[in-house]
Scaffold this motif. Structure first.
Motif, PDB file in Angstrom:
ATOM      1  N   ASP A  87     -21.177  -9.878  40.957  1.00 22.07           N
ATOM      2  CA  ASP A  87     -22.251 -11.090  40.737  1.00 22.07           C
ATOM      3  C   ASP A  87     -22.512 -11.406  39.262  1.00 22.07           C
ATOM      4  O   ASP A  87     -22.087 -10.003  38.334  1.00 22.07           O
ATOM      5  CB  ASP A  87     -23.623 -10.727  41.308  1.00 22.07           C
ATOM      6  N   SER A  88     -22.861 -12.273  38.453  1.00 22.71           N
ATOM      7  CA  SER A  88     -23.157 -12.456  37.168  1.00 22.71           C
ATOM      8  C   SER A  88     -24.437 -13.459  37.160  1.00 22.71           C
ATOM      9  O   SER A  88     -24.694 -14.463  36.331  1.00 22.71           O
ATOM     10  CB  SER A  88     -22.231 -12.978  36.231  1.00 22.71           C
ATOM     11  N   PRO A  89     -25.435 -12.915  37.757  1.00 20.36           N
ATOM     12  CA  PRO A  89     -26.738 -13.938  37.919  1.00 20.36           C
ATOM     13  C   PRO A  89     -27.384 -14.016  36.426  1.00 20.36           C
ATOM     14  O   PRO A  89     -28.020 -15.069  36.275  1.00 20.36           O
ATOM     15  CB  PRO A  89     -27.690 -13.344  38.790  1.00 20.36           C
ATOM     16  N   ALA A  90     -27.371 -12.984  35.665  1.00 23.83           N
ATOM     17  CA  ALA A  90     -27.742 -13.149  34.475  1.00 23.83           C
ATOM     18  C   ALA A  90     -27.007 -14.066  33.524  1.00 23.83           C
ATOM     19  O   ALA A  90     -27.787 -15.332  32.932  1.00 23.83           O
ATOM     20  CB  ALA A  90     -28.040 -11.778  33.557  1.00 23.83           C
ATOM     21  N   LEU A  91     -25.839 -14.183  33.666  1.00 26.84           N
ATOM     22  CA  LEU A  91     -24.996 -15.022  32.695  1.00 26.84           C
ATOM     23  C   LEU A  91     -25.291 -16.531  33.436  1.00 26.84           C
ATOM     24  O   LEU A  91     -25.349 -17.597  32.430  1.00 26.84           O
ATOM     25  CB  LEU A  91     -23.513 -14.785  33.001  1.00 26.84           C
ATOM     26  N   ASP A  92     -25.197 -16.580  34.455  1.00 27.98           N
ATOM     27  CA  ASP A  92     -25.400 -18.130  35.297  1.00 27.98           C
ATOM     28  C   ASP A  92     -26.729 -18.648  34.792  1.00 27.98           C
ATOM     29  O   ASP A  92     -26.674 -19.758  34.449  1.00 27.98           O
ATOM     30  CB  ASP A  92     -25.013 -17.853  36.842  1.00 27.98           C
ATOM     31  N   ALA A  93     -27.522 -17.769  35.060  1.00 25.20           N
ATOM     32  CA  ALA A  93     -29.022 -18.295  34.723  1.00 25.20           C
ATOM     33  C   ALA A  93     -29.095 -18.790  33.093  1.00 25.20           C
ATOM     34  O   ALA A  93     -29.467 -19.900  32.799  1.00 25.20           O
ATOM     35  CB  ALA A  93     -29.945 -17.367  34.972  1.00 25.20           C
ATOM     36  N   GLU A  94     -28.689 -17.738  32.330  1.00 25.47           N
ATOM     37  CA  GLU A  94     -28.604 -18.329  30.960  1.00 25.47           C
ATOM     38  C   GLU A  94     -27.693 -19.718  30.789  1.00 25.47           C
ATOM     39  O   GLU A  94     -28.170 -20.482  30.207  1.00 25.47           O
ATOM     40  CB  GLU A  94     -27.927 -17.274  30.120  1.00 25.47           C
ATOM     41  N   VAL A  95     -26.577 -19.808  31.316  1.00 23.93           N
ATOM     42  CA  VAL A  95     -25.723 -20.751  31.020  1.00 23.93           C
ATOM     43  C   VAL A  95     -26.392 -22.046  31.468  1.00 23.93           C
ATOM     44  O   VAL A  95     -26.284 -23.270  30.867  1.00 23.93           O
ATOM     45  CB  VAL A  95     -24.362 -20.620  31.757  1.00 23.93           C
ATOM     46  N   ILE A  96     -27.099 -21.943  32.855  1.00 27.63           N
ATOM     47  CA  ILE A  96     -27.651 -23.348  33.223  1.00 27.63           C
ATOM     48  C   ILE A  96     -29.072 -23.579  32.499  1.00 27.63           C
ATOM     49  O   ILE A  96     -29.141 -24.886  32.265  1.00 27.63           O
ATOM     50  CB  ILE A  96     -28.137 -23.067  34.883  1.00 27.63           C
ATOM     51  N   LEU A  97     -29.732 -22.463  31.771  1.00 32.23           N
ATOM     52  CA  LEU A  97     -30.863 -22.933  31.106  1.00 32.23           C
ATOM     53  C   LEU A  97     -30.646 -23.408  29.811  1.00 32.23           C
ATOM     54  O   LEU A  97     -31.073 -24.409  29.677  1.00 32.23           O
ATOM     55  CB  LEU A  97     -31.697 -21.569  31.172  1.00 32.23           C
ATOM     56  N   ALA A  98     -29.489 -22.802  29.055  1.00 39.86           N
ATOM     57  CA  ALA A  98     -29.046 -23.401  27.924  1.00 39.86           C
ATOM     58  C   ALA A  98     -28.593 -24.766  28.153  1.00 39.86           C
ATOM     59  O   ALA A  98     -28.988 -25.783  27.115  1.00 39.86           O
ATOM     60  CB  ALA A  98     -28.108 -22.516  27.634  1.00 39.86           C
ATOM     61  N   HIS A  99     -28.016 -25.228  29.324  1.00 41.76           N
ATOM     62  CA  HIS A  99     -27.501 -26.537  29.489  1.00 41.76           C
ATOM     63  C   HIS A  99     -28.686 -27.474  29.815  1.00 41.76           C
ATOM     64  O   HIS A  99     -28.609 -28.525  29.164  1.00 41.76           O
ATOM     65  CB  HIS A  99     -26.765 -26.510  30.679  1.00 41.76           C
ATOM     66  N   VAL A 100     -29.816 -27.005  30.329  1.00 43.55           N
ATOM     67  CA  VAL A 100     -30.742 -27.976  30.584  1.00 43.55           C
ATOM     68  C   VAL A 100     -31.597 -28.120  29.141  1.00 43.55           C
ATOM     69  O   VAL A 100     -32.054 -29.292  29.127  1.00 43.55           O
ATOM     70  CB  VAL A 100     -31.729 -27.157  31.598  1.00 43.55           C
ATOM     71  N   LEU A 101     -31.619 -27.148  28.570  1.00 44.36           N
ATOM     72  CA  LEU A 101     -32.445 -27.252  27.147  1.00 44.36           C
ATOM     73  C   LEU A 101     -31.500 -27.847  26.260  1.00 44.36           C
ATOM     74  O   LEU A 101     -32.031 -28.300  24.861  1.00 44.36           O
ATOM     75  CB  LEU A 101     -32.987 -25.986  26.858  1.00 44.36           C
ATOM     76  N   GLY A 102     -30.316 -27.999  26.336  1.00 41.80           N
ATOM     77  CA  GLY A 102     -29.339 -28.529  25.325  1.00 41.80           C
ATOM     78  C   GLY A 102     -28.804 -27.675  24.178  1.00 41.80           C
ATOM     79  O   GLY A 102     -28.910 -28.175  23.149  1.00 41.80           O
ATOM     80  N   VAL A 103     -29.152 -26.380  24.303  1.00 47.05           N
ATOM     81  CA  VAL A 103     -29.054 -25.246  23.209  1.00 47.05           C
ATOM     82  C   VAL A 103     -28.041 -24.422  23.365  1.00 47.05           C
ATOM     83  O   VAL A 103     -27.815 -24.215  24.644  1.00 47.05           O
ATOM     84  CB  VAL A 103     -30.486 -24.637  22.976  1.00 47.05           C
ATOM     85  N   PRO A 104     -27.236 -23.689  22.258  1.00 44.00           N
ATOM     86  CA  PRO A 104     -26.630 -22.627  22.610  1.00 44.00           C
ATOM     87  C   PRO A 104     -27.252 -21.499  23.501  1.00 44.00           C
ATOM     88  O   PRO A 104     -28.390 -21.288  22.887  1.00 44.00           O
ATOM     89  CB  PRO A 104     -25.922 -22.014  21.122  1.00 44.00           C
ATOM     90  N   ARG A 105     -26.508 -20.717  24.209  1.00 45.77           N
ATOM     91  CA  ARG A 105     -26.962 -19.705  25.041  1.00 45.77           C
ATOM     92  C   ARG A 105     -27.743 -18.650  24.111  1.00 45.77           C
ATOM     93  O   ARG A 105     -28.830 -18.256  24.572  1.00 45.77           O
ATOM     94  CB  ARG A 105     -25.663 -18.956  25.685  1.00 45.77           C
ATOM     95  N   ALA A 106     -27.025 -18.278  23.074  1.00 49.48           N
ATOM     96  CA  ALA A 106     -27.984 -17.289  22.223  1.00 49.48           C
ATOM     97  C   ALA A 106     -29.142 -17.717  22.100  1.00 49.48           C
ATOM     98  O   ALA A 106     -29.926 -16.856  21.456  1.00 49.48           O
ATOM     99  CB  ALA A 106     -26.869 -16.991  20.982  1.00 49.48           C
ATOM    100  N   GLU A 107     -29.539 -18.990  21.630  1.00 53.53           N
ATOM    101  CA  GLU A 107     -30.836 -19.600  21.415  1.00 53.53           C
ATOM    102  C   GLU A 107     -32.010 -19.022  22.148  1.00 53.53           C
ATOM    103  O   GLU A 107     -33.068 -19.057  21.825  1.00 53.53           O
ATOM    104  CB  GLU A 107     -30.890 -20.957  21.077  1.00 53.53           C
TER     105      GLU A 107
END
Ligand SMILES: C[S@@+](CC[C@H](N)C(=O)[O-])C[C@H]1O[C@@H](n2cnc3c(N)ncnc32)[C@H](O)[C@@H]1O
Length: 323
Positions: A44-64
């Motif tokens: 599983d990679s729930p953390a990575l998936d949640a980050e990628v999805i949230l960054a996509h929704v906000l339109g920002v790079p993941r690190a942000e």
């Protein structure tokens, strides 16, 4: 809900759902890890998936996300995020949720009509570039059969146009799925290569044979192919995530080699092949298919020279046949 809270919520929701990692999992790759029964306890990679999805929704790079964890999401952002996390919970691949996938350092649009480009396919691009550099021909035709999102042909066209300016280059791509072909054309356009690649809908090489016959005699022909190569029984056993992808992109028939067999049949019976000085086929294969693939190619082209290249996981991955 703040960014930090949203991430926590998403991770909790996805933890234990058996989701796949956003990267590294390879439904067409190593069968021992990618298929057989891994669905309920996969990596599983729930953390990575949640980050990628949230960054996509906000339109920002993941690190942000970690720079501004206390920023509050707008109600519409929070609602969209929750919907997308629920889609991931149901095992929809992250690339289909975001509509994007990185391949060979470039961003590709993907949708449900296209296979999600795999990291190991980057090897096919690498080997194709090496093969071009190794032989000094003035005219080169590159054909990508089963182009899907266009990731292979777009990457090759971009790089070869930069490094082989003195050569005459022709690029072709074929695809059986009209919707996937649309996406491949979009990707070519996004990377400013729309006028450099001829896209055709149809069965393997068939739609571009007449184009190839019109090219300069003694050209070199390089065919890249990442055709469906899963045996049907294995496709049926594959994890849920894989079944989101088009069966047409994965199911290679009873022994997984049906499309490669048809490709070699087409090449063998094509009279135009004689006009080329040199024909090379670079095919992505399942590591377990090396012997069958070798037998197959020798049955059509007994004098073909064949080499097999390993991927980063040391698995046999790309077959290079010079006919
Ligand atoms: C394994 S996917 C590879 C997609 C892309 N080349 C990649 O590497 O990500 C195979 C592709 O071949 C296409 N395909 C399947 N049968 C085909 C056929 N007979 N002629 C042309 N394309 C075909 C599928 O629709 C799918 O897009």
């Amino acid at each position: 809900m703040t960014i930090g809270e949203a991430l926590k919520w998403g991770i909790k929701k996805l933890t234990g759902s058996g989701v796949d990692p956003v990267r590294g999992r390879s439904p067409q790759g190593d069968r021992s890890t990618a298929f057989g029964g891994a669905a309920s306890n996969g990596v599983d990679s729930p953390a990575l998936d949640a980050e990628v999805i949230l960054a996509h929704v906000l339109g920002v790079p993941r690190a942000e996300l970690y720079i501004h964890p206390l920023t509050t999401l707008l109600p519409a952002e929070a609602a969209t995020y929750k919907i997308l996390i629920k889609r991931r919970f149901k095992r929809e691949p992250v690339a289909y949720i975001t509509g994007h996938k990185e391949f060979y350092g470039m961003d590709f649009i993907v949708d449900k009509s296209t296979l999600i480009p795999r990291p190991e396919t980057e090897m096919l691009v690498e080997e194709a570039l090496k093969a071009v550099k190794a032989r000094n021909t003035k005219t080169l035709c590159v054909v990508d059969v089963g182009t899907g999102s266009g990731c292979i042909i777009v990457s090759l066209t971009k790089i070869l146009n930069q490094i082989s300016r003195h050569k005459t280059l022709h690029f072709f791509a074929t695809e059986i799925s009209p919707q996937a072909l649309k996406i491949a054309k979009l990707n070519a356009k996004r990377h400013s290569l729309a006028d450099k690649i001829v896209f055709r809908k149809g069965y393997l090489l068939k739609p571009i044979l007449s184009n190839l016959e019109k090219t300069v005699p003694q050209s070199r022909l390089l065919i890249t192919a990442n055709l469906p190569y899963l045996p049907t029984a294995e496709w049926r056993r594959a994890m849920e995530d894989v079944h989101y992808e088009p069966r047409q992109a994965l199911d290679g028939g009873k022994d997984g080699l049906e499309y490669y067999r048809h490709l070699f049949e087409q090449l063998k019976s094509w009279r135009g092949i004689k006009k080329f000085a040199n024909v090379a086929v670079l095919a992505e294969i399942d590591p377990h298919q090396v012997n069958e693939f070798t037998t197959l190619i020798k049955s059509f082209f007994s004098r073909a020279s064949l080499s097999i290249k390993k991927d980063l996981a040391s698995l046999d991955r790309v077959a290079i046949a010079v006919l």
